[in-house]
Scaffold this active site. Structure first.
Site, short mmCIF file in Angstrom:
data_model
loop_
_atom_site.label_atom_id
_atom_site.label_comp_id
_atom_site.label_asym_id
_atom_site.label_seq_id
_atom_site.Cartn_x
_atom_site.Cartn_y
_atom_site.Cartn_z
N LYS A 126 -5.12 -10.33 -1.34
CA LYS A 126 -4.21 -11.09 -0.47
C LYS A 126 -2.85 -11.18 -1.15
CE LYS A 126 -3.28 -15.57 1.56
NZ LYS A 126 -2.05 -15.77 0.77
N SER B 50 -4.86 -14.29 -4.03
CA SER B 50 -3.53 -14.84 -3.84
C SER B 50 -2.88 -15.31 -5.14
CB SER B 50 -3.62 -15.98 -2.82
OG SER B 50 -2.42 -16.11 -2.13
N ASP C 209 0.90 -6.73 -15.88
CA ASP C 209 2.19 -6.04 -15.92
C ASP C 209 2.91 -6.27 -17.25
OD1 ASP C 209 1.86 -4.98 -13.44
OD2 ASP C 209 3.63 -5.89 -12.53
#
Length: 728
Positions: A501, A476, A487
């Protein structure tokens, strides 16, 4: 409407077929009766919330399919391993299956309570049978019998005779473990007799509120795996865990047989400062204030005793305490304490520095700073008070990074292994410590609207080399952070593919709707959105895939989002513009080659790989032999292996394993000497960690390579887009 936004792995589901570590007063043994008005109202409120697309990300109609799922989830919560109910019980319960959904909507809870009552009865029968077996001659371990302990996918036992056969093997396995640990028959009988009695008492102590919460969570879990109902007490505990603080005496308590025992004193708390307590002491009475009546709490549930001891800071509580070395019937010592606000420092971010020698090809020694972050915690109430003083994972990490800058470390590894998540704000703000400004996560609501949550604070707390260490337990908020760092090309991600998740939860207080009469109805943690990384990919189901992978400890079919039958699917949306500080693709083959060559020569890493392979092989078997000679040979091999490794550590000058001499004692939690068990737990934290050291070495490799190869550095970290980042 403003709620607390979370991206956390769900609270552990209530599994009622094992001891819950809590006991109740004698009057708590009654079977569940008619539902209370509050429970009826709560069920209706939860249904209304989860069936409304304005709140729930994926509302579901209460049709026959959902009713069947509620039924299955409820039975799984009560008897996951199918050791209590028979097929005949299930056949009788089947009559309630079609109405399970409607029962939630209408608050008709009697059928669920009736099933719960049968569960309590069946546990009592199994406990009686197990205790009866202790007096029989069934403990010959020369045959080929085995205990098949994983019954989750097995059919329900046909009848009591089949259950008897299962329990007989289970009891024999318990006996054999204690025998192998050197216990004599009389001692084994005493230990197991007490163990089974405690199991029976724990389940007998479960009350109507336990039945209600378990049934309501059978419903919420059919909506999605991360939607939970929390009664008022559970909700308070959740808030306490997120804020890393509580108001009380500063002692960690546990249940041992009939008594609440002090397991650990929290430094700086009233109990520790008084100098009148030590681990192993037993609390037998609690009184409020300086003159309130004393209540005998022997035999109470742990949560009931804790509720009596906790209270607002500045108030007094009196405790009757029997020292750990005295007999329980000894005269207790009365201690008066003034409650205070306790910070749970043990669960906060911590740092260390790993020193690494220069590689054989040249270069300088490197010092890598490590920050271990167990959760994305935040004191929500403290932050809302706007006084500037509140617990925050980001604030704690920022302070540690500042110290690293002062110490002149060469790189930082952020260890997020087994970090199950927490506050969404903390995930965003923590990312902001490592990027200048920009989007961190995209949040897609049920209607399709996508909002972008960004770090808007210019500047960074750390602009040097960075790596993030994850494993399957990283979930999460951990995945938001690791995925965003990936990224942005801001750092390396190392370890195992994460949990997967990719959803956001809100904590919704149910008392806001009826009449706002205090905390009567509890809270719902419900899924309200799905998150996506700046590049548009979701972590849902697939997780974050590391740049440098370590061997997998648990398979995706055994643990993680992909194991839930009603989990959301992976999907992708459009990317949002964001900085790209670097591209590690050209660097990864050389890092991988160095990593592979180094771990071949690293005995501790190789031992870990061997242990993982053995662990996975044992899990695949799903049974243990009941042949004593075979089990003793396995035990001897394990002991010899640990001894040989310890000798090798000494020879190589490596840190010794403080638990190398620890063997299976056959005991369960709550059966060991409390002080010794707590000390062993502390020792486990100091065990050698080859994965962390190797992660630091990989980061150091990256620094060396980029420092020594300008062409490679220009490919990986073009100066035009990353001024200062990774610059040494």
């Amino acid at each position: 409407m403003k709620f607390t936004r979370l991206v956390a792995v769900p609270l552990i589901a209530l599994v009622l077929s094992v001891p819950l570590g809590m006991m109740a007063r004698a009057e708590g043994d009654a079977l569940p009766g008619a539902p209370t008005p509050e429970q009826i109202t709560t069920a209706k409120l939860v249904y209304g919330l989860l069936s409304d697309s304005r709140y729930a990300y994926r509302p579901r109609p209460l049709d026959d399919t959902m009713s069947a799922e509620i039924f299955d989830h409820y039975l799984e919560a009560l008897d996951r391993n199918k050791l209590f109910f028979t097929a005949a019980d299930i056949a009788r319960f089947e009559a309630h299956k079609p109405q399970m959904g409607e029962n939630v909507r209408s608050g008709r809870l009697e059928p669920a309570y009736a099933i719960f009552a049968v569960y309590k009865q069946r546990v009592a029968e199994r406990v009686a049978y197990a205790r009866e077996l202790l007096g029989k001659d069934i403990f010959d371990f020369t045959g080929d019998d085995r205990w098949e302990y994983d019954r989750e996918d097995a059919p329900w036992a046909a009848d009591r005779a089949e259950l008897d056969a299962l329990w007989r093997q289970s009891v024999r396995n318990d006996w054999l473990r204690l025998k192998l640990a050197g216990k004599k028959p009389d001692e084994i009988r005493k230990t197991l007799g007490r163990r089974y009695l405690n199991l029976g008492n724990n389940v007998a102590a479960l009350n109507q509120e336990d039945a209600f919460q378990s049934f309501l969570n059978a419903y919420t879990s059919t909506v999605d795996p991360h939607t939970d109902y929390m009664n008022p007490r559970t909700a308070k505990l959740f808030t306490q865990n997120m804020s890393l603080s509580l108001e009380g005496i500063g002692a960690q308590l546990q249940k041992q047989d009939d008594v609440v025992v002090i397991r650990e004193l929290i430094a700086g708390g009233p109990a520790a400062l008084s100098g009148k307590f030590k681990p192993g002491d037993r609390i037998v009475g609690v009184g409020q204030g300086s003159s309130g009546p004393m209540e005998d709490v022997v035999g109470w549930r742990l949560d009931d005793v804790v509720e009596k001891i906790k209270g607002p800071k500045g108030t007094q509580v009196r405790l009757d305490v029997v020292p750990g070395e005295a007999t329980l019937d000894s005269e207790p010592v009365r201690v008066v304490l003034t409650r205070a606000r306790i910070k749970l420092e043990e669960q906060a971010a911590k740092s260390e520095i790993i020193s690494l020698p220069a590689p054989a090809g040249g270069g300088a020694d490197k010092r890598i700073g490590v920050i271990k972050l167990p959760a994305f915690y935040q004191d929500f109430e403290g932050r809302r008070s706007r006084n500037g003083e509140y617990t925050s994972a980001t604030r704690d990490v920022a302070r540690l990074l500042e110290q690293f800058r002062t110490d002149g470390v060469d790189g930082v590894v952020l260890d997020l292994r087994n970090n199950g998540g927490g506050s969404l704000n903390e995930a965003i703000e923590l990312t902001g410590l490592f990027i200048d400004k920009g989007p961190v996560v995209q949040v897609r609501e049920s209607g399709g609207r996508v909002s972008v949550e960004s770090d808007r604070n210019p500047g960074v707390a750390w602009d040097g080399p960075l790596a993030v260490l994850i494993n399957r337990g990283s979930a999460s908020a951990s995945e938001i952070f690791a995925g965003a760092i990936q990224d942005y090309g801001r750092g390396l991600v190392i370890g195992e593919t994460s949990f997967g998740k990719g959803t956001v939860q809100n904590i919704v207080p149910l008392d806001r709707w009826p009449a706002k009469e205090g905390d009567r109805f509890g809270h719902v943690k419900l899924t309200i959105a799905q998150f996506f990384l700046p590049g548009g990919s979701s972590t849902q189901n697939r997780g974050v895939v590391p740049d440098i992978a370590f061997p997998v400890t648990v398979d995706a079919s055994e643990f993680g989002e992909s194991t839930y039958d009603n989990a959301l699917e992976w999907r992708q949306i459009a990317a949002v513009p964001h900085e790209r500080y670097g591209d590690f693709a050209p660097l990864l083959p050389r890092l991988q080659a160095r990593h592979a060559e180094r771990v071949k020569q690293d005995p501790e890493f190789q031992w870990w790989v061997e242990d993982v392979a053995e662990f996975r092989a044992e899990r695949e078997k799903k049974y243990v032999s009941l042949n004593e000679a075979e089990r003793r040979a396995e035990r001897d091999r394990d002991a010899a292996k640990r001894k040989q490794r310890q000798e090798e550590r000494k020879r190589l000058g490596l840190a010794l394993d403080p638990l190398a001499d620890t063997t299976d004692d056959g005991l369960q939690a709550g059966e060991r000497n409390v002080a010794e068990d707590a000390a062993r737990e502390k020792a486990a934290e100091k065990r050698p960690d080859p994965l962390l050291r190797e992660s630091a070495a990989i980061l150091a490799d990256a620094i060396h390579l980029l420092d020594s190869d300008r062409k490679l550095s220009a490919q990986v970290l073009p100066r035009s887009t990353a001024p200062g980042i990774w610059a040494q």
